[in-house]
Scaffold this active site. Structure first.
Site, PDB file in Angstrom:
ATOM      1  N   GLU A  39       0.215  -1.065   0.310  1.00  0.00           N
ATOM      2  CA  GLU A  39       0.413  -0.107   0.276  1.00  0.00           C
ATOM      3  C   GLU A  39       0.513   1.452   0.190  1.00  0.00           C
ATOM      4  O   GLU A  39       1.496   1.407   1.098  1.00  0.00           O
ATOM      5  CB  GLU A  39      -1.188  -0.234   1.245  1.00  0.00           C
ATOM      6  N   GLU A  91      10.395   7.220   0.688  1.00  0.00           N
ATOM      7  CA  GLU A  91       8.796   7.752  -0.688  1.00  0.00           C
ATOM      8  C   GLU A  91       8.246   5.966  -1.419  1.00  0.00           C
ATOM      9  O   GLU A  91       9.540   5.991  -1.791  1.00  0.00           O
ATOM     10  CB  GLU A  91       9.851   8.367  -1.587  1.00  0.00           C
ATOM     11  N   ASP A 114      -1.574  12.369  -2.554  1.00  0.00           N
ATOM     12  CA  ASP A 114      -1.601  14.089  -2.783  1.00  0.00           C
ATOM     13  C   ASP A 114      -2.441  13.988  -4.449  1.00  0.00           C
ATOM     14  O   ASP A 114      -1.462  14.156  -5.207  1.00  0.00           O
ATOM     15  CB  ASP A 114      -0.486  14.423  -2.502  1.00  0.00           C
ATOM     16  N   LYS A 118      -3.805  21.831  -8.302  1.00  0.00           N
ATOM     17  CA  LYS A 118      -3.611  23.573  -8.767  1.00  0.00           C
ATOM     18  C   LYS A 118      -2.709  22.875 -10.240  1.00  0.00           C
ATOM     19  O   LYS A 118      -1.885  21.978  -9.945  1.00  0.00           O
ATOM     20  CB  LYS A 118      -2.118  24.645  -8.171  1.00  0.00           C
ATOM     21  N   ASP A 150     -10.366  10.943  -4.833  1.00  0.00           N
ATOM     22  CA  ASP A 150     -11.524  11.627  -4.335  1.00  0.00           C
ATOM     23  C   ASP A 150     -11.538  12.653  -5.578  1.00  0.00           C
ATOM     24  O   ASP A 150     -12.251  13.700  -5.191  1.00  0.00           O
ATOM     25  CB  ASP A 150     -11.596  12.172  -3.230  1.00  0.00           C
TER      26      ASP A 150
END
Length: 234
Positions: A39, A91, A114, A118, A150
């Site tokens: 995950e 990461e 994330d 923008k 989302d």
């Protein structure tokens, strides 16, 4: 202002130095022979623990860049007494480039990463064509990739890549859906669903007949956190 680094002493936590010293990822689990699932962005562990409970026949590695999230996830693992879950603070692209064996993953889950909403920042999004091409090298034949977000535009961008990636088979009837029966809903997802905002899902599978030798040379494209290896990983 910097946040205090929380020391993580949980047996579920994998310090990168263990892998640098030569120990393999599978060897870090109680049963190294179980298939491995990853995950990316495990947050505080709700989804990861639910998957580990449902699938004791698999090992699960959860990674996140946030120390506090890793700490909370490890606390939940310890409380649950699960031996098939490990956590790393790392990461994703750094893990791929340095520690993850090729063709080693039975599944990879990327839940609500994330979104970089923008337009000028969207090149920072984790899931893009380069990332998906790289992941093919790390999935086993028939290995699955799940992506949820989302943000509708993020989902649409990823779904639009599917026809360009013949190494994957789309497991859905549509490029993306807003309901995936049986898929655990994380605490973060629930927050949006309770507001009436849908979660968008993509579900892909590496084609079993794929000959990995025919793929282009593996290239892991560094993200904007390219100097991750220079950071402390407590």
């Amino acid at each position: 202002m910097t946040q205090r680094m929380i020391e993580i002493n949980s047996p579920a936590f994998l310090d990168e130095t263990v892998l640098v010293a030569g120990q393999s990822l599978p060897a870090c689990f109680a049963d190294p022979k179980r298939p491995l699932a990853l995950e990316i962005g495990c947050g505080t562990g709700h989804f990861l623990l639910e998957m580990a409970r449902r699938h004791p026949e698999r090992n699960f590695l959860g990674i996140d860049i946030y120390n506090k999230g890793c700490y909370k996830t490890c606390s939940k693992i310890d409380l649950a007494g699960l031996d098939n879950v490990r956590v790393m603070r790392v990461e994703a692209r750094y893990l791929l480039a340095h520690h993850l064996p090729q063709a080693s993953l039975a599944a990879v889950y990327i839940n609500c990463p994330d979104p970089w909403p923008k337009k000028r920042h969207r090149n920072r999004r984790l899931v893009n064509a380069d990332f998906l091409r790289a992941m093919i090298h790390f999935l086993r034949p028939d290995g699955e990739l799940f992506f949820s977000t989302d943000f509708a535009d993020y989902a649409a961008d990823v779904a639009a890549l599917i026809p360009e990636l013949p190494a994957y088979r789309n497991c859905l009837d549509l490029p993306l859906v807003t309901d995936l029966p049986g898929y655990p809903i994380s605490k973060y997802m629930r927050r949006f669903l309770d507001r009436g905002q849908p979660i968008h899902f993509v579900h892909l599978q590496r084609r079993e007949e794929l000959d990995i030798a025919e793929l282009p040379t593996l290239k892991v494209v560094a993200g904007f956190r390219a100097r991750w290896g220079d950071r402390a990983h407590g």
